[in-house]
Design an enzyme around this catalytic site. Structure first.
Site, PDB file in Angstrom:
ATOM      1  N   SER A   1     -17.093 -53.025  29.359  1.00 26.61           N
ATOM      2  CA  SER A   1     -17.871 -51.825  29.704  1.00 26.61           C
ATOM      3  C   SER A   1     -19.282 -52.110  30.211  1.00 26.61           C
ATOM      4  CB  SER A   1     -17.931 -50.888  28.502  1.00 26.61           C
ATOM      5  OG  SER A   1     -18.412 -51.564  27.353  1.00 26.61           O
TER       6      SER A   1
ATOM      7  N   GLU B   1     -31.199 -36.825  25.783  1.00 26.95           N
ATOM      8  CA  GLU B   1     -31.819 -37.705  24.807  1.00 26.95           C
ATOM      9  C   GLU B   1     -31.243 -39.095  25.052  1.00 26.95           C
ATOM     10  OE1 GLU B   1     -29.405 -35.566  24.038  1.00 26.95           O
ATOM     11  OE2 GLU B   1     -27.824 -37.019  23.586  1.00 26.95           O
TER      12      GLU B   1
ATOM     13  N   LYS C   1     -21.654 -46.380  32.341  1.00 25.67           N
ATOM     14  CA  LYS C   1     -22.314 -45.078  32.207  1.00 25.67           C
ATOM     15  C   LYS C   1     -22.747 -44.475  33.537  1.00 25.67           C
ATOM     16  CE  LYS C   1     -23.982 -45.103  27.451  1.00 25.67           C
ATOM     17  NZ  LYS C   1     -23.691 -46.455  26.925  1.00 25.67           N
TER      18      LYS C   1
HETATM   19  C1  LIG Z   1     -22.849 -46.664  25.775  1.00 19.25           C
HETATM   20  C2  LIG Z   1     -21.987 -47.811  25.862  1.00 19.25           C
HETATM   21  C3  LIG Z   1     -20.714 -47.843  25.227  1.00 19.25           C
HETATM   22  C4  LIG Z   1     -20.213 -46.758  24.322  1.00 19.25           C
HETATM   23  O1  LIG Z   1     -19.994 -45.522  24.919  1.00 19.25           O
HETATM   24  P1  LIG Z   1     -18.527 -44.953  25.177  1.00 19.25           P
HETATM   25  O2  LIG Z   1     -18.788 -43.535  25.545  1.00 19.25           O
HETATM   26  O3  LIG Z   1     -17.754 -45.091  23.917  1.00 19.25           O
HETATM   27  O4  LIG Z   1     -17.934 -45.741  26.278  1.00 19.25           O
HETATM   28  C5  LIG Z   1     -19.900 -48.953  25.424  1.00 19.25           C
HETATM   29  N1  LIG Z   1     -20.294 -49.993  26.187  1.00 19.25           N
HETATM   30  C6  LIG Z   1     -21.502 -50.009  26.795  1.00 19.25           C
HETATM   31  C7  LIG Z   1     -21.872 -51.202  27.611  1.00 19.25           C
HETATM   32  C8  LIG Z   1     -22.389 -48.923  26.655  1.00 19.25           C
HETATM   33  O5  LIG Z   1     -23.581 -48.962  27.255  1.00 19.25           O
END
Ligand SMILES: *Cc1c(COP(=O)(O)O)cnc(C)c1O
Length: 406
Positions: A385, A118, A96
């Site tokens: 992610s 938010e 993010k």
């Molecule tokens: C917020 C988040 C997601 C989901 O958001 P996407 O916009 O679908 O990528 C996935 N993995 C992590 C670690 C997150 O914090």
């Protein structure tokens, strides 16, 4: 070739990916969104802007994040080789920060004073609070009181970072009310404030802009994977909430016809209404938050309640580009339930010494499912992610006994 061209030019100048995306917003917002679009398109190729962002990516976030061959896990599964793109190693622990820094820089260049958003579980809020601090902007985050109690450490983080966390105390006191409150506050002064959306969703230009900022993930991964293996990955896997980490990885490879792509949605507890957030798998085209996409909706077109063990995945809509990629069949969307995600959370921790975010564990689980059926000369690249530090307390409390740690 037809498909290829269409993907390259997306979205069109009205913000559409096929029939999805666009702007379904009150008239007064159109002008503001036009201003943001113009500013973004002017800035994105400007040398100064690009250099500033890549400086932050490199020296602040710690990019490029490595690609790691998960040798123990692959050997255990005995099929395709699994590789991980380590977005969990970024400053603040997830992908993010890539788009939050981008959005904060755009806001700063546009002369805005404050960024507003938010947050649900607080992950978007913390990434944005961080970006605001380094870029030098005020930051205001709206959060439901129920979520604030559940995610107290993230509230504290944001406050330490200098962000004003505003409790939202009406309705169910969770994400939906926080969106309403943040939006209302934004509309009081859209000239000095910038609304920073947390995924590839919302009205044009946000799905395009957030995607572009996440594209760095796929661009790096392509080079790194070639260096490691001498060829492109056969398969890409990423979890899909709104879809930003997935599109970030996929974008660089969309023109490579031989690279197969899998987006993984949360099947939660079951496929009953309210017990999952498998939007592309079980939804139908509809409207949410100012854009068109696949949507989990009732027969009046209102968003249904959603659930996942991973709070970052529980959104009833999904990015318009994913909606389009599903329809043309370029990406396949699959599901993983809570239990499979939890198993993968422990498997990756124990095989590789990497504790994944519960969101990312959905992608890992799907790779674990598909690897044994593929030959050993095949490869799977998973977008990891985020890291799982934020989830350990919850996991131990709810599932510790079952996994022998409580
Ligand atoms: C917020 C988040 C997601 C989901 O958001 P996407 O916009 O679908 O990528 C996935 N993995 C992590 C670690 C997150 O914090």
């Amino acid at each position: 070739m037809q498909v290829r061209k269409r993907i390259e030019n997306q979205p069109d100048n009205k913000g559409y990916f096929g029939e999805y995306g666009g702007r379904y917003v009150p008239e007064i917002l159109i002008e503001i969104l036009d201003e943001i679009t113009t500013a973004y398109l002017n800035l994105k190729d400007q040398k100064g802007f690009k250099e500033e962002l890549s400086y932050l990516y490199r020296h602040y976030v710690g990019r490029p994040s490595p690609v790691f061959y998960a040798q123990n896990l692959s050997a255990r599964l005995g099929g395709a080789k699994i590789y991980l793109k380590r977005e969990d190693l970024n400053h603040t622990g997830a992908h993010k920060i890539n788009h939050c820094l981008g959005e904060a820089l755009i806001a700063k260049k546009m002369g805005k004073k404050k960024i507003i958003a938010e947050t649900g579980a607080g992950q978007h809020g913390v990434a944005l609070a961080t970006a605001a601090a380094i870029v030098g902007l005020e930051c205001e985050i709206y959060m439901g009181e129920v979520d604030m109690a559940k995610e107290a450490p993230n509230v504290t983080r944001m406050r330490i970072l200098g962000t004003n966390v505003v409790p939202v105390g009406f309705g169910l006191k969770t994400l939906k009310e926080a969106v309403d409150a943040a939006f209302e506050a934004y509309m009081k002064d859209p000239v000095d404030q910038f609304y920073a959306i947390g995924s590839v969703v919302g009205p044009h230009p946000f799905p395009m802009m957030v995607r572009d900022f996440q594209q760095v993930v796929g661009e790096e991964a392509m080079v790194q994977f070639m260096e490691l293996t001498g060829r492109l990955p056969d398969n890409l896997v990423a979890c899909v909430g709104g879809g930003s980490n997935a599109i970030g990885l996929f974008s660089a490879f969309l023109d490579e016809d031989r690279v197969e792509m899998y987006g993984v949605e949360p099947a939660g507890l079951s496929f009953k209404k309210g017990e999952h957030a498998a939007t592309l798998t079980l939804g139908s085209p509809g409207m949410i938050h100012g854009f068109k996409c696949y949507l989990l909706q009732d027969d009046q077109g209102r968003p249904l309640p959603v659930y996942s063990i991973a709070s970052g995945l529980d959104y009833p809509g999904v990015g318009p580009q994913h909606s389009y990629l599903k329809d043309i069949g370029r990406v396949q969307y699959k599901t993983i339930n809570d239990k499979e995600a939890l198993d993968a959370f422990f498997t990756l921790s124990r095989e590789e010494g990497i504790i994944p975010a519960l969101e990312s564990a959905h992608a890992v689980a799907y790779a674990i499912k598909m690897a044994p059926d593929l030959d050993q000369d095949k490869t799977i690249l998973v977008n990891l992610s985020g890291r799982g530090d934020k989830d350990i307390e919850y996991v131990v409390e709810k599932y510790g006994k079952k996994y022998g740690i409580a």
